[in-house]
Design a protein around this motif. Structure first.
Motif, mmCIF file in Angstrom:
data_model
loop_
_atom_site.group_PDB
_atom_site.id
_atom_site.type_symbol
_atom_site.label_atom_id
_atom_site.label_comp_id
_atom_site.label_asym_id
_atom_site.label_seq_id
_atom_site.Cartn_x
_atom_site.Cartn_y
_atom_site.Cartn_z
ATOM 1 N N GLU A 290 24.031 24.724 1.166
ATOM 2 C CA GLU A 290 23.455 24.044 1.947
ATOM 3 C C GLU A 290 24.325 23.016 2.907
ATOM 4 O O GLU A 290 23.648 22.007 3.251
ATOM 5 N N CYS A 291 25.678 23.195 2.833
ATOM 6 C CA CYS A 291 26.532 22.234 3.429
ATOM 7 C C CYS A 291 26.473 22.608 4.954
ATOM 8 O O CYS A 291 26.153 23.799 5.514
ATOM 9 N N VAL A 292 26.927 21.786 5.982
ATOM 10 C CA VAL A 292 27.020 21.927 7.282
ATOM 11 C C VAL A 292 28.786 21.609 7.426
ATOM 12 O O VAL A 292 29.103 20.415 7.344
ATOM 13 N N ILE A 293 29.368 22.518 7.807
ATOM 14 C CA ILE A 293 30.919 22.281 7.908
ATOM 15 C C ILE A 293 31.450 22.684 9.373
ATOM 16 O O ILE A 293 31.082 23.780 9.776
ATOM 17 N N GLY A 294 31.889 21.620 9.965
ATOM 18 C CA GLY A 294 32.545 21.880 11.152
ATOM 19 C C GLY A 294 31.523 21.410 12.233
ATOM 20 O O GLY A 294 30.500 20.755 11.874
ATOM 21 N N PRO A 295 32.006 21.613 13.432
ATOM 22 C CA PRO A 295 33.165 22.364 14.014
ATOM 23 C C PRO A 295 34.469 21.535 13.876
ATOM 24 O O PRO A 295 34.316 20.274 13.436
ATOM 25 N N HIS A 296 35.515 22.562 13.841
ATOM 26 C CA HIS A 296 36.998 21.885 14.083
ATOM 27 C C HIS A 296 37.074 21.032 12.631
ATOM 28 O O HIS A 296 37.361 19.797 12.843
ATOM 29 N N THR A 297 36.975 21.821 11.360
ATOM 30 C CA THR A 297 37.251 20.997 10.279
ATOM 31 C C THR A 297 38.129 21.762 9.461
ATOM 32 O O THR A 297 37.991 22.937 9.623
ATOM 33 N N GLU A 298 39.057 21.045 8.584
ATOM 34 C CA GLU A 298 39.942 21.714 7.836
ATOM 35 C C GLU A 298 39.945 21.226 6.460
ATOM 36 O O GLU A 298 40.149 19.996 6.330
ATOM 37 N N ILE A 299 39.735 22.176 5.477
ATOM 38 C CA ILE A 299 39.442 21.731 4.243
ATOM 39 C C ILE A 299 40.523 22.541 3.259
ATOM 40 O O ILE A 299 40.347 24.006 3.392
ATOM 41 N N GLU A 300 41.275 22.030 2.827
ATOM 42 C CA GLU A 300 42.250 22.776 1.804
ATOM 43 C C GLU A 300 42.317 22.242 0.286
ATOM 44 O O GLU A 300 42.193 21.091 -0.107
ATOM 45 N N ASP A 301 42.428 23.282 -0.443
ATOM 46 C CA ASP A 301 42.569 22.937 -2.057
ATOM 47 C C ASP A 301 41.506 21.733 -2.401
ATOM 48 O O ASP A 301 42.021 21.007 -3.152
ATOM 49 N N SER A 302 40.104 21.769 -2.026
ATOM 50 C CA SER A 302 39.447 20.857 -2.178
ATOM 51 C C SER A 302 37.899 21.473 -2.749
ATOM 52 O O SER A 302 37.633 22.466 -2.332
ATOM 53 N N SER A 303 37.220 20.737 -3.471
ATOM 54 C CA SER A 303 35.744 21.093 -3.706
ATOM 55 C C SER A 303 34.605 20.315 -3.042
ATOM 56 O O SER A 303 34.916 18.919 -3.342
ATOM 57 N N ILE A 304 33.828 20.906 -2.414
ATOM 58 C CA ILE A 304 32.616 20.096 -1.909
ATOM 59 C C ILE A 304 31.507 20.515 -2.428
ATOM 60 O O ILE A 304 30.997 21.514 -2.734
ATOM 61 N N GLY A 305 30.543 19.264 -2.608
ATOM 62 C CA GLY A 305 29.299 19.517 -3.282
ATOM 63 C C GLY A 305 28.327 20.189 -2.275
ATOM 64 O O GLY A 305 28.651 20.907 -1.619
ATOM 65 N N SER A 306 27.277 20.014 -3.050
ATOM 66 C CA SER A 306 26.181 20.619 -2.024
ATOM 67 C C SER A 306 25.530 19.768 -0.817
ATOM 68 O O SER A 306 25.575 18.387 -1.116
ATOM 69 N N ARG A 307 24.817 20.234 0.203
ATOM 70 C CA ARG A 307 24.231 19.376 1.036
ATOM 71 C C ARG A 307 25.101 18.442 1.979
ATOM 72 O O ARG A 307 24.720 17.262 2.405
ATOM 73 N N THR A 308 26.258 18.525 1.823
ATOM 74 C CA THR A 308 27.317 17.684 2.380
ATOM 75 C C THR A 308 27.635 18.186 3.892
ATOM 76 O O THR A 308 27.677 19.206 4.050
ATOM 77 N N VAL A 309 27.858 17.126 4.942
ATOM 78 C CA VAL A 309 27.890 17.564 6.060
ATOM 79 C C VAL A 309 29.363 16.969 6.486
ATOM 80 O O VAL A 309 29.852 15.875 6.156
ATOM 81 N N ILE A 310 30.379 17.518 6.802
ATOM 82 C CA ILE A 310 31.493 17.293 7.329
ATOM 83 C C ILE A 310 32.083 17.837 8.700
ATOM 84 O O ILE A 310 32.073 19.110 9.188
ATOM 85 N N LYS A 311 32.299 16.800 9.653
ATOM 86 C CA LYS A 311 32.358 17.234 11.013
ATOM 87 C C LYS A 311 33.869 16.870 11.423
ATOM 88 O O LYS A 311 34.157 15.855 11.353
ATOM 89 N N GLN A 312 34.350 17.781 12.354
ATOM 90 C CA GLN A 312 35.925 17.441 12.960
ATOM 91 C C GLN A 312 36.566 16.621 12.121
ATOM 92 O O GLN A 312 37.055 15.393 12.305
ATOM 93 N N SER A 313 36.825 17.089 10.841
ATOM 94 C CA SER A 313 37.436 16.250 9.972
ATOM 95 C C SER A 313 38.542 16.917 9.151
ATOM 96 O O SER A 313 38.436 18.245 9.308
ATOM 97 N N VAL A 314 39.352 16.311 8.293
ATOM 98 C CA VAL A 314 40.287 16.907 7.464
ATOM 99 C C VAL A 314 40.271 16.481 5.894
ATOM 100 O O VAL A 314 39.904 15.344 5.656
ATOM 101 N N VAL A 315 39.984 17.544 5.140
ATOM 102 C CA VAL A 315 39.933 17.094 3.494
ATOM 103 C C VAL A 315 41.109 17.911 2.763
ATOM 104 O O VAL A 315 41.056 19.181 3.101
ATOM 105 N N ASN A 316 41.910 17.163 2.210
ATOM 106 C CA ASN A 316 43.104 17.702 1.478
ATOM 107 C C ASN A 316 42.956 17.424 -0.089
ATOM 108 O O ASN A 316 43.084 16.198 -0.363
#
Ligand code: UD1
Ligand code: CA
Length: 456
Positions: A290-316
């Motif tokens: 139940e996450c919402v990812i993007g638009p325009h988001t880059e996630i590399e070698d990372s773990s994201i929990g549940s119900r998290t929202v990540i917009k236009q961002s970079v997580v490394n």
């Protein structure tokens, strides 16, 4: 079941790629071609996997590491010559040997398993995996006799006009009775258009010896695509992307625009997560439900929990908890651990920081080398001053602290539990718990100052 061995051919330079990077190391959906091949082969419960390396040997070894043994082919004299280099590992072994090219990244274990089944059922000494190509140019052609039995394989460059009309191609994947393979490989000659020792010639030699050879035709040409140049590389990328995206959609992930969503082969995504266009998930990216990812988001070698929202961002290379809100335009750099119910707002950069549950940095901050407790509020423009030009220092902000807007926290420094830092402060000394730190010049108002200048 017979013992199974596999040989991956990966010694060629890949001249047609016109690249400094060796062909089999070119990535498809972020993973080198040869690693796609090795990972699929390893699903076949192999007793041994041998990769033939030559050009870029060290780089290929580094990429595959312990997954494989390695044999060196110092000079690239052809695919049969390449297989011969595996002799020290496989000579005298009883069982079946699968040979795969390192440049066929889309090949699946299921298809190889189907080929192995055909091989066993036919009691064959050699079985080649074939496919029907719309445009067979460049591939070896499967030449069958009138009764449909495989006769031989002819390389494109050696083929007659008649033979070039054949659309059934050699995918470059085979399985052999191991002992028969290493016996007849000695008989392969290099009298052909390219002056190379061709592995496909083994088929004809065995046939001439009166042995049974078989062909297993897959209905899926895409899967057998051989990548020799960058046009084929882009096709492989597209097919692989479609395959990966389809798998996630079938598992309950919504992709708003699959054509513009790039997910690494090793990424994991939970149910009911929605991914918006322009999102790139690289390496070992793990996203909860139940996450919402993007638009325009880059996630590399990372773990994201549940119900998290990540917009236009970079997580490394970081960990993000549940119910977190990140972005737009945030940058989470390596070694950060973001707790649950956190808010990281626009233009916030976090680096090597533990960020506790329910804490917030809503706007325009740099938080690096820090330990932020729970329920902390970092006002707009809060900065950790972590670097003196030589070393990095730690900033500790304890539970419930409130940092006013535009504050500099000059590390090493600690802001105690529940303490306040007044807006605009430059904090150079520890702040005790529950205290208020004001570290800024006092305001002076000069009455009528402006009016008087204008009079002059
Ligand atoms: C090969 C087959 C062709 C088949 C096609 C499928 C031969 C002679 N031809 O052609 O019938 O249709 O694959 O994609 O086998 N390699 C070595 N050492 C060598 C030569 C090649 O390790 O001396 C490796 C390459 O790195 C590559 C693989 O073998 O991964 C295939 O070689 P490549 O030159 O790409 O063969 P194709 O011309 O594509
Ligand atoms: Ca090839």
């Amino acid at each position: 079941m017979d013992k199974r061995f596999a040989v991956i051919l990966a010694a060629g330079k890949g001249t047609r790629m016109k690249s400094k990077l060796y062909k089999v190391l070119h990535p498809v959906c972020g993973k080198p071609m040869v690693e796609h091949v090795a990972d699929e082969a390893l699903k076949l419960s192999l007793a041994k996997l041998v990769t033939i390396v030559g050009h870029g040997a060290e780089d290929v070894k580094k990429q595959l590491g312990q997954k494989s043994d390695y044999a060196i082919q110092a000079e690239q004299l052809g695919t049969a010559h390449a297989v011969k280099q595996a002799k020290p590992f496989l000579h005298g072994e009883k069982g079946v040997t699968i040979v795969i090219c390192g440049d066929t990244p889309l090949l699946t274990a299921e298809t190889m398993e189907a080929m192995l089944n055909e091989h066993t059922n036919k009691g064959a000494k050699a079985t080649v995996l074939t496919a029907v190509a719309e445009d067979p140019a460049g591939y070896g052609r499967i030449i069958r006799s009138e009764d449909g039995a495989v006769q031989k394989i002819v390389e494109h460059k050696d083929a007659s006009e008649q033979e070039r009309l054949v659309k059934e191609i050699n995918t470059g994947t085979y399985c052999f009775d191991n002992e028969a393979l290493f016996r007849v490989i000695e008989q392969v000659s290099n009298e052909n258009a390219q002056g190379e020792y061709y592995l496909p010639d083994v088929i004809e030699i065995l046939k001439d010896e009166g042995e049974t050879v078989a062909a297993y035709q897959t209905g899926n040409f895409q899967e057998t695509l051989g990548v020799n140049d960058r046009v084929a590389l882009s096709q492989a990328e597209m097919y692989m992307k479609e395959r990966i995206n389809k798998r996630h959609m079938q598992n309950g992930v919504t992709l708003i625009d699959p054509m513009n969503t790039y997910i690494s082969p090793d990424a994991r995504i939970g149910q009911d997560t929605v991914i918006y266009p322009g999102t790139v998930l690289k390496g070992q990216a793990e996203i909860g439900d139940e996450c919402v990812i993007g638009p325009h988001t880059e996630i590399e070698d990372s773990s994201i929990g549940s119900r998290t929202v990540i917009k236009q961002s970079v997580v490394n290379r970081s960990k993000v908890g549940n119910d977190v809100n990140i972005g737009p335009f945030a940058h989470i750099r390596p070694d950060s651990a973001i707790g649950n119910e956190v808010k990281i707002g626009n233009f916030v950069e976090i680096k090597k920081t533990q960020f506790g549950d329910r804490s917030k940095a809503s706007h325009l901050s740099y938080i690096g080398d820090a330990e932020v407790g729970t329920d902390v509020n970092l006002g707009c423009g809060s900065i950790t001053v972590n670097y003196d030009g030589k070393k990095k220092y730690l900033t500790k902000i304890e539970d419930g602290a409130f940092i006013g807007c535009n504050s500099n926290l000059v590390a090493p420094v600690t802001v105690g539990e529940g303490a306040y830092v007044a807006a605009g402060s430059t904090v150079t000394e520890d702040v005790p718990g529950e205290a208020l730190a004001i570290a800024r010049a006092r305001q002076v108002n000069k009455e009528d100052y402006v009016k008087n200048i204008h009079k002059k």
